[in-house]
Design an enzyme around this catalytic site. Structure first.
Site, PDB file in Angstrom:
ATOM      1  N   TRP A  28      96.558  76.532 -34.539  1.00  0.00           N
ATOM      2  CA  TRP A  28      95.726  77.445 -35.334  1.00  0.00           C
ATOM      3  C   TRP A  28      94.424  76.809 -35.835  1.00  0.00           C
ATOM      4  O   TRP A  28      94.431  75.705 -36.364  1.00  0.00           O
ATOM      5  CB  TRP A  28      96.523  77.925 -36.551  1.00  0.00           C
ATOM      6  N   MET A  29      93.340  77.579 -35.698  1.00  0.00           N
ATOM      7  CA  MET A  29      92.051  77.164 -36.282  1.00  0.00           C
ATOM      8  C   MET A  29      91.464  78.336 -37.060  1.00  0.00           C
ATOM      9  O   MET A  29      91.536  79.465 -36.603  1.00  0.00           O
ATOM     10  CB  MET A  29      91.080  76.769 -35.163  1.00  0.00           C
ATOM     11  N   ASN A  30      90.867  78.063 -38.253  1.00  0.00           N
ATOM     12  CA  ASN A  30      89.946  79.051 -38.829  1.00  0.00           C
ATOM     13  C   ASN A  30      88.615  78.384 -39.152  1.00  0.00           C
ATOM     14  O   ASN A  30      88.076  77.737 -38.236  1.00  0.00           O
ATOM     15  CB  ASN A  30      90.572  79.900 -39.947  1.00  0.00           C
ATOM     16  N   ASP A  31      88.065  78.544 -40.320  1.00  0.00           N
ATOM     17  CA  ASP A  31      86.660  78.192 -40.611  1.00  0.00           C
ATOM     18  C   ASP A  31      86.133  76.882 -40.014  1.00  0.00           C
ATOM     19  O   ASP A  31      86.803  75.845 -40.106  1.00  0.00           O
ATOM     20  CB  ASP A  31      86.458  78.021 -42.122  1.00  0.00           C
ATOM     21  N   TRP A  76      98.254  80.438 -39.516  1.00  0.00           N
ATOM     22  CA  TRP A  76      97.757  79.654 -40.653  1.00  0.00           C
ATOM     23  C   TRP A  76      98.906  78.943 -41.367  1.00  0.00           C
ATOM     24  O   TRP A  76     100.016  79.476 -41.455  1.00  0.00           O
ATOM     25  CB  TRP A  76      97.036  80.612 -41.610  1.00  0.00           C
ATOM     26  N   ASP A  89      85.384  76.266 -51.367  1.00  0.00           N
ATOM     27  CA  ASP A  89      84.459  76.237 -50.228  1.00  0.00           C
ATOM     28  C   ASP A  89      83.082  75.650 -50.564  1.00  0.00           C
ATOM     29  O   ASP A  89      82.047  76.283 -50.325  1.00  0.00           O
ATOM     30  CB  ASP A  89      84.329  77.648 -49.622  1.00  0.00           C
ATOM     31  N   GLU A 112      83.842  84.032 -50.186  1.00  0.00           N
ATOM     32  CA  GLU A 112      84.298  82.762 -49.611  1.00  0.00           C
ATOM     33  C   GLU A 112      83.122  82.092 -48.885  1.00  0.00           C
ATOM     34  O   GLU A 112      82.126  82.737 -48.555  1.00  0.00           O
ATOM     35  CB  GLU A 112      85.452  83.007 -48.625  1.00  0.00           C
TER      36      GLU A 112
HETATM   37  C1  FRU Z   1      88.067  81.483 -45.361  1.00  0.00           C
HETATM   38  C2  FRU Z   1      89.102  80.711 -46.141  1.00  0.00           C
HETATM   39  C3  FRU Z   1      88.462  79.815 -47.168  1.00  0.00           C
HETATM   40  C4  FRU Z   1      89.474  78.752 -47.383  1.00  0.00           C
HETATM   41  C5  FRU Z   1      90.070  78.589 -45.997  1.00  0.00           C
HETATM   42  C6  FRU Z   1      91.540  78.302 -45.988  1.00  0.00           C
HETATM   43  O1  FRU Z   1      88.511  81.920 -44.117  1.00  0.00           O
HETATM   44  O2  FRU Z   1      90.017  81.606 -46.739  1.00  0.00           O
HETATM   45  O3  FRU Z   1      88.068  80.488 -48.352  1.00  0.00           O
HETATM   46  O4  FRU Z   1      88.912  77.565 -47.840  1.00  0.00           O
HETATM   47  O5  FRU Z   1      89.836  79.804 -45.323  1.00  0.00           O
HETATM   48  O6  FRU Z   1      91.991  78.054 -44.702  1.00  0.00           O
END
Ligand code: FRU
Length: 515
Positions: A48-51, A75, A182, A233
């Site tokens: 999994w990857m996000n930001d 996540w 953030d 965010e």
């Molecule tokens: C945005 C977010 C950020 C947080 C991170 C957690 O997508 O919810 O606010 O730092 O992802 O993975």
């Protein structure tokens, strides 16, 4: 005898070497060829990857960190994954840079080169890279506390290869906000200090520091401004000069989830001024400006310490509404391509426009230019170019009438991108785009207003297996969307539903894989 033994030993070791070599070649799986795997967008090999996080340029390398959970494709306890590039196009995956610790998981944040070693964490000759990120403490959440998010610091003195957490973390304690996260920060030469922006639910807070370690609250912004359909965010703050004018304005980016223009996650921005203390917004409180109207560009911010002061943006090509259930395996999520941000005046008001990173052109392996076309009912672009558009850039100029670009496969699965001249709206339709049943709202209409008013409009569409990024009117209206067809959408036709439509130019470039 001794010689004979030596020769035998040498022969054995050569055979052993050879064997190992062969083994490596045989075991090397064909990387990045799975269904829906983007071919020139950044993706993690698996899980999994996000930001995108801590994007910083240092000594010829672009460092990309990212929210990463190495144990699952959904996540979970966040780490900072790490990759480097020397052109923002090709990527090399590196080991995880930051692991959770007793203070919490590692949420989003930024990184800079502390050129003057203001932090004292490096030396004058070898300045440190400094990252500040959010610690999210799940234990404290369980205890029902509100102050579970704080800001921690880590630094590297070996070109980002290894990171040390600062011994006095957190560097910014939580004043009592459930959402407090953030951080993104930069050196502000005019006031000779570091400025850090973070978000606290429904507003942004600015802090100042001389050494990156001790921070003073300066001001806040936003409770009454822009969109508030969800939590704020991943903010950012940076200057941009108005194109063709001598004015510099400050842009504040604030990501929001949910509450985006097409549902779920999206990125809004504010244009104003910053005096070293406070951000003042130029636009009316009720106006919301979106950097990208599509459903799949989130948590994007800009690169720090860019060599030529260009403002380059990178987003996560995902939407929290469904990113964790999209049908990809063994990884989930990609980033947008790098985009340069520009500030431009249109009919009196200022807008941020996005253009594609010029380095992307280096991937072009074939190009077809079609000139002065007119579309009566439809134009079969594929028949004329002779290569699949699965990974391509389609750009040109067309009359601002009712048209549709239809990217399709032999199964009849398609993504439609078009313009409705009466509503002055662009749209993306992914109703028949293949696998859509993982989320009920996935097939909803996606629309975006046209900001420009010229009789012709320019378009750039970046296609990469399972995503499209559309830049209309030189990037004044941008839409990013992902999709999951069962076969590649390799064919393109343009349809007119407004009589004859003139296409002044049309260029299709086929892009090669970066992997
Ligand atoms: C945005 C977010 C950020 C947080 C991170 C957690 O997508 O919810 O606010 O730092 O992802 O993975």
């Amino acid at each position: 005898m001794k010689n004979t033994l030596l020769i035998i030993a040498l022969a054995i070791s050569l055979i052993a070497c050879k064997k190992t070599e062969t083994k490596v070649v045989q075991e090397d799986p064909k990387p990045f060829t799975e269904a829906h795997r983007p071919q020139f967008h950044f993706t993690p090999p698996k899980m999994w990857m996000n930001d995108p996080n801590g994007m910083v340029y240092y000594k010829g390398e672009y460092h990309l960190f990212y929210q990463y959970y190495p144990d699952s494709a959904v996540w979970g306890p966040m780490h900072w994954g790490h990759a480097i590039s020397n052109d923002l196009v090709h990527w090399e995956h590196l080991p995880i840079a930051l692991y959770p610790d007793s203070l919490g998981m590692i949420f989003s944040g930024g990184a800079v080169v502390d050129e003057k070693n203001t932090s004292g964490l490096g030396t004058a000759n070898n300045p440190p890279l400094v990252a500040i990120f959010t610690y999210h403490n799940a234990e404290m959440v369980k205890q029902g506390r509100n102050d579970y998010q704080t800001q921690g610091l880590a630094y590297s003195v070996d070109n980002g290869r290894t990171w040390t957490k600062y011994e006095d973390n957190p560097v910014i304690k939580n004043p009592g906000f459930r959402d407090f996260r953030d951080p993104k920060f930069f050196w502000h030469e005019a006031s000779k200090k570091w400025i850090l922006i973070l978000v606290a639910g429904d507003h942004a807070i600015l802090y100042g520091s001389k050494d990156l370690k001790s921070w003073t609250r300066l001001s806040e912004f936003g409770k009454e401004y822009g969109a508030h359909g969800g939590v704020w965010e991943c903010p950012d703050l940076f200057p941009l000069t108005v194109e063709g004018e001598n004015t510099t304005k400050w842009i504040m980016i604030v990501n929001i989830n949910p509450g985006g223009p097409n549902g779920g996650s999206a990125t809004q921005y504010f244009v104003g001024d910053f005096d070293g203390q406070k951000f003042t917004c130029d636009t009316d409180k009720s106006i919301t400006s979106w950097l990208d109207y599509g459903p799949d560009n989130y948590a994007g911010v800009t690169w720090s310490n860019m060599p030529d002061n260009r403002t380059i943006f990178f987003g996560w090509m995902g939407n929290w509404d469904y990113a964790q259930v999209v049908p990809t395996d063994p990884w989930r999520s990609a980033n947008t391509i790098a985009r340069e941000l520009k500030l431009t005046r249109v009919n009196g008001s200022l807008h941020v426009r996005s253009i594609i990173w010029d380095g992307l052109e280096s991937l072009s392996k074939g190009q077809k230019q079609l000139a002065s076309l007119s579309i009566k009912d439809s134009l079969d672009v594929s028949a004329q170019i002779g290569f699949p558009v699965t990974t391509s850039i389609v750009q040109g100029e067309i009359e601002a009438k009712d048209f549709q670009f239809v990217f399709r496969n032999n199964k009849g699965q398609k993504v439609k991108i078009g313009f409705d001249s009466k509503a002055k709206q662009f749209f993306i339709d992914r109703k028949e785009s293949g696998k859509t049943d993982f989320f009920p709202g996935f097939t909803k209409d996606i629309t975006a207003p046209r900001i420009a008013t010229t009789p012709n409009l320019k378009f750039t569409m970046v296609l990469d297996v399972s995503s499209v990024e559309v830049f209309f009117d030189d990037g004044l209206t941008v839409m990013t969307a992902v999709f999951f067809p069962e076969e590649d959408l390799s064919q393109l036709k343009i349809y007119s539903s407004a009589g004859v439509i003139k296409v002044d130019s049309l260029t299709v470039s086929q892009l090669s894989s970066i992997w």
